[in-house]
Scaffold this active site. Structure first.
Site, PDB file in Angstrom:
ATOM      1  N   GLY A 164      37.787  42.247  37.135  1.00 49.04           N
ATOM      2  CA  GLY A 164      37.157  43.361  37.841  1.00 49.04           C
ATOM      3  C   GLY A 164      36.098  44.037  36.993  1.00 49.04           C
ATOM      4  O   GLY A 164      35.793  45.209  37.164  1.00 49.04           O
ATOM      5  N   GLU A 275      37.101  34.994  44.116  1.00 51.23           N
ATOM      6  CA  GLU A 275      35.776  35.598  43.890  1.00 51.23           C
ATOM      7  C   GLU A 275      34.780  34.581  43.332  1.00 51.23           C
ATOM      8  O   GLU A 275      35.124  33.806  42.436  1.00 51.23           O
ATOM      9  CB  GLU A 275      35.891  36.713  42.845  1.00 51.23           C
ATOM     10  CG  GLU A 275      36.371  38.026  43.375  1.00 51.23           C
ATOM     11  CD  GLU A 275      36.215  39.110  42.310  1.00 51.23           C
ATOM     12  OE1 GLU A 275      35.424  38.929  41.368  1.00 51.23           O
ATOM     13  OE2 GLU A 275      36.931  40.119  42.428  1.00 51.23           O
ATOM     14  N   GLU A 288      36.947  34.627  39.459  1.00 52.83           N
ATOM     15  CA  GLU A 288      38.364  34.998  39.305  1.00 52.83           C
ATOM     16  C   GLU A 288      39.049  35.048  40.667  1.00 52.83           C
ATOM     17  O   GLU A 288      38.393  34.978  41.705  1.00 52.83           O
ATOM     18  CB  GLU A 288      38.512  36.338  38.580  1.00 52.83           C
ATOM     19  CG  GLU A 288      37.806  37.497  39.211  1.00 52.83           C
ATOM     20  CD  GLU A 288      37.765  38.715  38.260  1.00 52.83           C
ATOM     21  OE1 GLU A 288      37.059  38.672  37.237  1.00 52.83           O
ATOM     22  OE2 GLU A 288      38.446  39.693  38.570  1.00 52.83           O
ATOM     23  N   ASN A 290      41.949  37.318  42.875  1.00 61.87           N
ATOM     24  CA  ASN A 290      42.733  38.562  42.963  1.00 61.87           C
ATOM     25  C   ASN A 290      43.971  38.291  43.809  1.00 61.87           C
ATOM     26  O   ASN A 290      43.864  37.775  44.919  1.00 61.87           O
ATOM     27  CB  ASN A 290      41.898  39.681  43.580  1.00 61.87           C
ATOM     28  CG  ASN A 290      40.643  39.945  42.748  1.00 61.87           C
ATOM     29  OD1 ASN A 290      40.708  39.997  41.526  1.00 61.87           O
ATOM     30  ND2 ASN A 290      39.500  40.027  43.408  1.00 61.87           N
ATOM     31  N   ARG A 292      46.195  40.162  45.401  1.00 54.49           N
ATOM     32  CA  ARG A 292      46.648  41.364  46.130  1.00 54.49           C
ATOM     33  C   ARG A 292      45.836  41.503  47.404  1.00 54.49           C
ATOM     34  O   ARG A 292      44.806  40.839  47.553  1.00 54.49           O
ATOM     35  CB  ARG A 292      46.420  42.603  45.256  1.00 54.49           C
ATOM     36  CG  ARG A 292      44.938  42.840  45.027  1.00 54.49           C
ATOM     37  CD  ARG A 292      44.616  44.047  44.162  1.00 54.49           C
ATOM     38  NE  ARG A 292      43.190  44.318  44.173  1.00 54.49           N
ATOM     39  CZ  ARG A 292      42.310  43.779  43.320  1.00 54.49           C
ATOM     40  NH1 ARG A 292      42.707  42.935  42.389  1.00 54.49           N
ATOM     41  NH2 ARG A 292      41.014  44.055  43.405  1.00 54.49           N
ATOM     42  N   VAL A 295      40.954  46.418  48.821  1.00 52.28           N
ATOM     43  CA  VAL A 295      40.474  47.619  49.531  1.00 52.28           C
ATOM     44  C   VAL A 295      39.675  47.192  50.765  1.00 52.28           C
ATOM     45  O   VAL A 295      39.843  47.732  51.853  1.00 52.28           O
ATOM     46  CB  VAL A 295      39.593  48.478  48.608  1.00 52.28           C
ATOM     47  CG1 VAL A 295      38.940  49.621  49.369  1.00 52.28           C
ATOM     48  CG2 VAL A 295      40.392  49.003  47.419  1.00 52.28           C
ATOM     49  N   ARG A 338      32.883  52.677  51.504  1.00 53.46           N
ATOM     50  CA  ARG A 338      33.957  53.422  50.844  1.00 53.46           C
ATOM     51  C   ARG A 338      33.475  54.868  50.671  1.00 53.46           C
ATOM     52  O   ARG A 338      32.464  55.100  50.012  1.00 53.46           O
ATOM     53  CB  ARG A 338      34.259  52.831  49.468  1.00 53.46           C
ATOM     54  CG  ARG A 338      34.756  51.406  49.512  1.00 53.46           C
ATOM     55  CD  ARG A 338      35.257  50.989  48.162  1.00 53.46           C
ATOM     56  NE  ARG A 338      35.533  49.554  48.073  1.00 53.46           N
ATOM     57  CZ  ARG A 338      36.265  49.022  47.089  1.00 53.46           C
ATOM     58  NH1 ARG A 338      36.747  49.799  46.122  1.00 53.46           N
ATOM     59  NH2 ARG A 338      36.507  47.722  47.065  1.00 53.46           N
TER      60      ARG A 338
HETATM   61  C1  MV4 Z   1      29.929  37.502  35.860  1.00 55.98           C
HETATM   62  C2  MV4 Z   1      28.647  37.892  36.266  1.00 55.98           C
HETATM   63  C3  MV4 Z   1      27.560  37.116  35.865  1.00 55.98           C
HETATM   64  N1  MV4 Z   1      27.762  36.003  35.111  1.00 55.98           N
HETATM   65  N2  MV4 Z   1      30.096  36.403  35.121  1.00 55.98           N
HETATM   66  C4  MV4 Z   1      32.169  41.352  37.436  1.00 55.98           C
HETATM   67  C5  MV4 Z   1      33.627  41.649  37.603  1.00 55.98           C
HETATM   68  C6  MV4 Z   1      34.269  40.363  37.786  1.00 55.98           C
HETATM   69  N3  MV4 Z   1      34.536  40.217  39.197  1.00 55.98           N
HETATM   70  C7  MV4 Z   1      33.320  39.351  37.266  1.00 55.98           C
HETATM   71  N4  MV4 Z   1      32.035  39.979  37.271  1.00 55.98           N
HETATM   72  C8  MV4 Z   1      30.912  39.314  36.958  1.00 55.98           C
HETATM   73  N5  MV4 Z   1      31.028  38.210  36.220  1.00 55.98           N
HETATM   74  C9  MV4 Z   1      29.026  35.664  34.760  1.00 55.98           C
HETATM   75  N6  MV4 Z   1      29.214  34.552  34.011  1.00 55.98           N
HETATM   76  C10 MV4 Z   1      28.517  39.059  37.062  1.00 55.98           C
HETATM   77  C11 MV4 Z   1      29.672  39.737  37.420  1.00 55.98           C
HETATM   78  C12 MV4 Z   1      29.556  40.884  38.289  1.00 55.98           C
HETATM   79  C13 MV4 Z   1      29.085  42.083  37.799  1.00 55.98           C
HETATM   80  C14 MV4 Z   1      28.807  42.195  36.463  1.00 55.98           C
HETATM   81  C15 MV4 Z   1      28.389  43.398  36.014  1.00 55.98           C
HETATM   82  C16 MV4 Z   1      28.179  44.459  36.862  1.00 55.98           C
HETATM   83  C17 MV4 Z   1      28.468  44.340  38.172  1.00 55.98           C
HETATM   84  C18 MV4 Z   1      28.949  43.163  38.657  1.00 55.98           C
HETATM   85  C19 MV4 Z   1      29.300  43.031  39.994  1.00 55.98           C
HETATM   86  C20 MV4 Z   1      29.797  41.850  40.456  1.00 55.98           C
HETATM   87  C21 MV4 Z   1      29.933  40.739  39.594  1.00 55.98           C
END
Ligand code: MV4
Length: 444
Positions: A164, A275, A288, A290, A292, A295, A338
């Site tokens: 997250g 995701e 990843e 999740n 659960r 929201v 939200r």
């Molecule tokens: C990333 C990414 C870009 N490149 N991984 C954010 C939380 C988790 N769900 C994984 N996330 C991300 N992983 C790689 N290799 C971009 C995100 C990402 C994100 C990153 C920073 C700020 C906001 C974000 C929103 C969605 C996904």
């Protein structure tokens, strides 16, 4: 089927679960903290039981207190909602040991998907595309350095026990890596009890698209389409929609196929979300899973007509899903905003008492909220006070409906993020559907 379910959560999700249980003829017990004694879920539940003081650690995260509450009230099952203990494998194990059904996946699946480095390996083995990066957790900074030199910058260092967005750092140059690695290690050890890290190539300006899956105890697994959750601020989702407006049918099929492959690889039971990051080219990568209900689950419910909480309860009671993938049809477009009790400019929490509350209504509008005049918004928990979800025949109609719903919503006594959503929904980039994750300027 269960006669009584204890809801170990609060706010809108507690009410959401309670509503479905009532329709199923299942009695509900809402376990609440002292801060939520007068809350709407407590008022509407068949029974309620105080599990401790306001502080979450002493109440909603207090496993002995929640297990005792289930035992005292003769609840056969516990629904954890989202957040709190919903992805706590130890809690799911303790429920199992006490003969209480945990409404969710197995402790093993929670633990496996909770280790994001292991989850990546599982996804790879299941045939889902993953971002180029390390194989399993990094041995040390030298391995990270060598891998980053090979892949090129930017890279992202992630905590295996994070998720997250917690415990991740984007690194844009070689000089920054060693320091970022050390910082992530100590932060991860502190926050998650494990300093294991992994490395990935950073995917710039991707969309955050997730696929809803459901699995029963007989190995039947289906997907319920995707949700685009790219509108975020500091990893906090603000708005979600389905379908994802800017992906091709081929990408959609690929995402759903990959999500099912990952769910099948871990023999996933209950509701879960896989995701992905999706690039403008349509390339997508697993990031990843999740374990659960999320929201934003109502967005999927609005386009498929399936009550996900009802399915979770039926699956936990050992019932078969009862339908195949071919029976699932998504139609129209749904958007969720939200509504947080936060200052709309700076997103600073604005706890207090709601002195006036008038939710929107009308065709295609759903409001999931525990608000009522006089309701308190305590400072101890997250600031979500309502989710406004709309459904339209297409995205333009959904946007217009959401604008109308936001405009008629009355909340007095606390600041809310409604003005932020009104601006966002009028923004030409958002309306075009071509928005992507903001380019991250994440320093140390
Ligand atoms: C990333 C990414 C870009 N490149 N991984 C954010 C939380 C988790 N769900 C994984 N996330 C991300 N992983 C790689 N290799 C971009 C995100 C990402 C994100 C990153 C920073 C700020 C906001 C974000 C929103 C969605 C996904």
């Amino acid at each position: 089927m269960f006669h009584k379910i204890l809801i170990a959560n609060r706010g809108e999700i507690a009410l959401r679960i309670l509503r479905t249980c009532r329709e199923m003829g299942i009695r509900t017990v809402v376990a609440h903290s002292q801060a939520d004694t007068d809350s709407l879920p407590v008022r509407l539940a068949d029974e309620s039981i105080c599990i401790g003081p306001a502080e979450a650690r002493a109440s909603y995260l207090n496993i002995p207190s929640i297990i005792s509450a289930a035992s005292i009230t003769d609840s056969e099952a516990i629904h954890p909602g989202y957040g709190l203990l919903s992805e706590n494998a130890a809690f799911a194990e303790i429920c199992r040991a006490c003969g209480i059904t945990f409404i969710g996946p197995s402790p093993e699946a929670i633990r496996l998907m909770g280790d994001k480095a292991q989850a990546r390996e599982m996804a790879k083995q299941a045939g889902a595309p993953v971002v180029p990066g390390s194989t399993g957790p990094l041995e040390g900074v030298d391995e990270a350095q060598a891998l980053a030199d090979t892949m090129g910058y930017p890279v992202v260092v992630k905590a295996a026990s994070g998720g997250g967005g917690r415990g991740m750092r984007v690194v844009r140059s070689r000089e920054m890596l060693a320091r970022a690695f050390a910082t992530c290690q100590s932060e991860a050890a502190q926050a998650f009890g494990s300093s294991e890290l992994y490395l990935e190539k950073f995917v710039e300006e991707a969309r955050h698209v997730e696929v809803q899956v459901l699995g029963d105890r007989n190995g039947i697994r289906v997907h319920l389409g995707e949700r685009d959750c790219s509108v975020q601020r500091r990893h906090q989702k603000l708005l979600e929609e389905s379908p994802a407006s800017a992906i091709s049918e081929a990408t959609r099929e690929g995402l759903c196929k990959a999500a099912l492959a990952v769910a099948n690889a871990v023999n996933y039971v209950s509701a879960g979300t896989v995701e992905f990051l999706v690039e403008r080219s349509g390339e997508f990568y697993f990031i990843e899973m999740n374990t659960r209900i999320q929201v934003e689950h109502p967005v999927t419910e609005m386009v498929t007509g399936i009550d996900l909480v009802r399915e979770q309860v039926r699956i936990a009671a050992g019932e078969p899903l009862g339908y195949k993938q071919s029976a699932i049809r998504a139609s129209g477009h749904a958007i969720e905003c939200r509504i947080n009790a936060e200052d709309p400019e700076h997103f600073v929490p604005s706890p207090g008492t709601v002195t006036a509350w008038l939710p929107p209504g009308g065709h295609g509008v759903r409001v999931d909220s525990h608000m009522m005049p006089g309701a308190s918004v305590p400072p101890y928990y997250d600031s979500l006070i309502a989710k406004i979800i709309v459904h339209g025949r297409d995205r333009a109609e959904a946007i217009a409906r959401m604008q109308r719903a936001l405009a008629e919503t009355v909340v007095e006594g606390v600041k809310t993020t409604i003005p932020f959503h009104q601006k966002l929904l009028a923004d030409p980039v958002f309306v075009s559907g071509e928005y992507a994750l903001p380019r991250l300027e994440v320093g140390l």
